[in-house]
Scaffold this motif. Structure first.
Motif, PDB file in Angstrom:
ATOM      1  N   CYS A   1       9.341   9.569  -6.456  1.00 56.11           N
ATOM      2  CA  CYS A   1       7.888   9.697  -6.409  1.00 56.11           C
ATOM      3  C   CYS A   1       7.388   8.757  -5.315  1.00 56.11           C
ATOM      4  O   CYS A   1       7.758   7.575  -5.309  1.00 56.11           O
ATOM      5  CB  CYS A   1       7.245   9.319  -7.741  1.00 56.11           C
ATOM      6  SG  CYS A   1       7.713  10.360  -9.137  1.00 56.11           S
ATOM      7  N   THR A   2       6.581   9.268  -4.419  1.00 56.90           N
ATOM      8  CA  THR A   2       6.071   8.485  -3.302  1.00 56.90           C
ATOM      9  C   THR A   2       4.555   8.468  -3.343  1.00 56.90           C
ATOM     10  O   THR A   2       3.924   9.525  -3.418  1.00 56.90           O
ATOM     11  CB  THR A   2       6.539   9.072  -1.955  1.00 56.90           C
ATOM     12  OG1 THR A   2       7.969   9.164  -1.957  1.00 56.90           O
ATOM     13  CG2 THR A   2       6.092   8.203  -0.798  1.00 56.90           C
ATOM     14  N   ASP A   3       3.983   7.283  -3.300  1.00 62.15           N
ATOM     15  CA  ASP A   3       2.526   7.131  -3.320  1.00 62.15           C
ATOM     16  C   ASP A   3       1.959   7.597  -1.984  1.00 62.15           C
ATOM     17  O   ASP A   3       2.230   7.005  -0.933  1.00 62.15           O
ATOM     18  CB  ASP A   3       2.172   5.658  -3.568  1.00 62.15           C
ATOM     19  CG  ASP A   3       0.672   5.439  -3.765  1.00 62.15           C
ATOM     20  OD1 ASP A   3      -0.115   6.319  -3.370  1.00 62.15           O
ATOM     21  OD2 ASP A   3       0.289   4.387  -4.295  1.00 62.15           O
ATOM     22  N   ILE A   4       1.178   8.697  -2.000  1.00 66.02           N
ATOM     23  CA  ILE A   4       0.582   9.239  -0.769  1.00 66.02           C
ATOM     24  C   ILE A   4      -0.943   9.221  -0.851  1.00 66.02           C
ATOM     25  O   ILE A   4      -1.614   9.893  -0.069  1.00 66.02           O
ATOM     26  CB  ILE A   4       1.078  10.676  -0.510  1.00 66.02           C
ATOM     27  CG1 ILE A   4       0.706  11.598  -1.687  1.00 66.02           C
ATOM     28  CG2 ILE A   4       2.572  10.700  -0.255  1.00 66.02           C
ATOM     29  CD1 ILE A   4       0.974  13.064  -1.425  1.00 66.02           C
ATOM     30  N   HIS A   5      -1.467   8.443  -1.797  1.00 63.89           N
ATOM     31  CA  HIS A   5      -2.904   8.465  -2.050  1.00 63.89           C
ATOM     32  C   HIS A   5      -3.706   8.047  -0.817  1.00 63.89           C
ATOM     33  O   HIS A   5      -4.672   8.719  -0.437  1.00 63.89           O
ATOM     34  CB  HIS A   5      -3.230   7.547  -3.229  1.00 63.89           C
ATOM     35  CG  HIS A   5      -4.625   7.700  -3.733  1.00 63.89           C
ATOM     36  ND1 HIS A   5      -4.988   8.693  -4.623  1.00 63.89           N
ATOM     37  CD2 HIS A   5      -5.772   7.000  -3.467  1.00 63.89           C
ATOM     38  CE1 HIS A   5      -6.275   8.598  -4.896  1.00 63.89           C
ATOM     39  NE2 HIS A   5      -6.773   7.572  -4.207  1.00 63.89           N
ATOM     40  N   ASP A   6      -3.311   6.943  -0.182  1.00 64.71           N
ATOM     41  CA  ASP A   6      -4.056   6.456   0.985  1.00 64.71           C
ATOM     42  C   ASP A   6      -4.007   7.468   2.123  1.00 64.71           C
ATOM     43  O   ASP A   6      -5.006   7.675   2.834  1.00 64.71           O
ATOM     44  CB  ASP A   6      -3.492   5.115   1.449  1.00 64.71           C
ATOM     45  CG  ASP A   6      -3.749   4.007   0.432  1.00 64.71           C
ATOM     46  OD1 ASP A   6      -4.644   4.177  -0.413  1.00 64.71           O
ATOM     47  OD2 ASP A   6      -3.036   2.975   0.487  1.00 64.71           O
TER      48      ASP A   6
END
Length: 327
Positions: free
Chosen positions: A114-119
């Protein structure tokens, strides 16, 4: 086996991504340290199928459906969803997983991340808003220029014909700009925006002959952005306008065939008219539109443009390097 598991856990904990793994049936039995750091939950509380509760409620059905499909088919699992952060907020995350197989193809485990891509997604949204605002302002500039031309023509009735021609050129440039500007999924045209055939179709769409099937297009499609779209729009607009006034499209049975090819990274575009009035030979003088087309292709794109005034119809051949059509 113990040493191998220890190496995997050390490697997984060293990665900046959240890493997880499941049994062949999809039962989650491992998460690395980054998962617990991101979510802030108690270790083991998302084992089995409890992981779905960490997703935004609106994303849970979609995530389950995609995961079941991968488990059944063995295909890559890839999906974007909102994952609950330890702060209580939901952040956009890219989830991916691949199966681990034995030499005979049997799935023995799934390894996922899982990779945080929110920004990145928020930045993309801001860029889309900026792009829309910039596009709106550019469209207003085209409208203002066209209005100024019309206003000037009303003060000098003798220039009305030239003014209408100039306004049509401005409109063609406006359509080309709108077509190739960055788009979101909601604003994108139905045809691919990075497409040569798409921009040709957009420029020719106002001409009735297009809907009547008297303008046909075939060949290899290539990528084009705003660098190549403007000169190509001017060229095709001038050719179509002249065809309607004097060439094959000035009669009900006349046709235009457009063919594109690629040889050694060079685009070849052929405009062939047929079925129109017979041509005695090249015109005695070159009009402004023809000079403008040549300026666009030869000087702006560094290409070649040849006109052949055949008795059965005008043939125009254009050659441009593919690298000149994109930034």
């Amino acid at each position: 086996m113990v040493e191998s598991d220890a190496k995997f856990q050390t490697l997984a904990d060293a990665l900046p991504h959240m890493v997880w793994s499941t049994l062949p049936d999809g039962y989650h039995d491992y998460y690395n340290a980054q998962w617990y750091e991101f979510t802030g939950i108690t270790p083991g509380s998302t084992d089995g199928d409890k992981w779905n509760g960490m997703f935004h409620p609106d994303d849970q059905p979609r995530a389950w459906e995609r995961w079941r499909k991968s488990l059944a088919s063995g295909e890559l699992y890839e999906i974007e969803y909102r994952l609950r952060h330890r702060s209580g907020a939901y952040r956009w995350t890219l989830g991916r997983a691949l199966p681990v197989r034995t030499p005979d193809g049997q799935i023995v485990r799934w390894i996922g991340t899982c990779t945080d891509i929110h920004d990145a997604k928020e930045q993309a949204a801001r860029n889309e808003i900026l792009s829309r605002e910039l596009s709106h302002r550019i469209k207003n500039i085209f409208a203002v220029i066209s209005g100024l031309v019309g206003m000037s023509a009303r003060q000098d009735p003798g220039a009305s014909g030239f003014a209408k021609t100039l306004q049509a050129r401005i409109a063609a440039l406006g359509r080309a700009h709108e077509f190739v500007r960055p788009h979101s999924e909601e604003s994108a045209p139905l045809v691919p925006t990075a497409s040569l055939h798409g921009i040709l179709q957009e420029i020719l769409s106002p001409y009735p002959a297009m809907d009547e099937g008297r303008i046909t297009m075939k060949g290899i499609d290539v990528r084009v952005d705003d660098r190549g779209a403007t000169p190509l729009a001017l060229l095709v607009h001038e050719l179509a306008t002249n065809a309607v006034k004097y060439g094959s499209l000035s009669v009900p049975v006349g046709q235009v065939r457009i063919e594109t090819r690629v040889d050694d990274d060079v685009l070849g575009l052929c405009w062939q008219e047929s079925g129109g009035p017979a041509i005695d030979g090249p015109p005695t003088r070159q009009g402004f539109g023809s000079r403008l087309s040549e300026l666009s292709i030869v000087q702006q794109l560094g290409g070649n443009l040849q006109r052949h005034w055949n008795a059965d119809g005008l043939l125009v051949e254009v050659e441009v390097e593919l690298q000149s059509l994109v930034r």
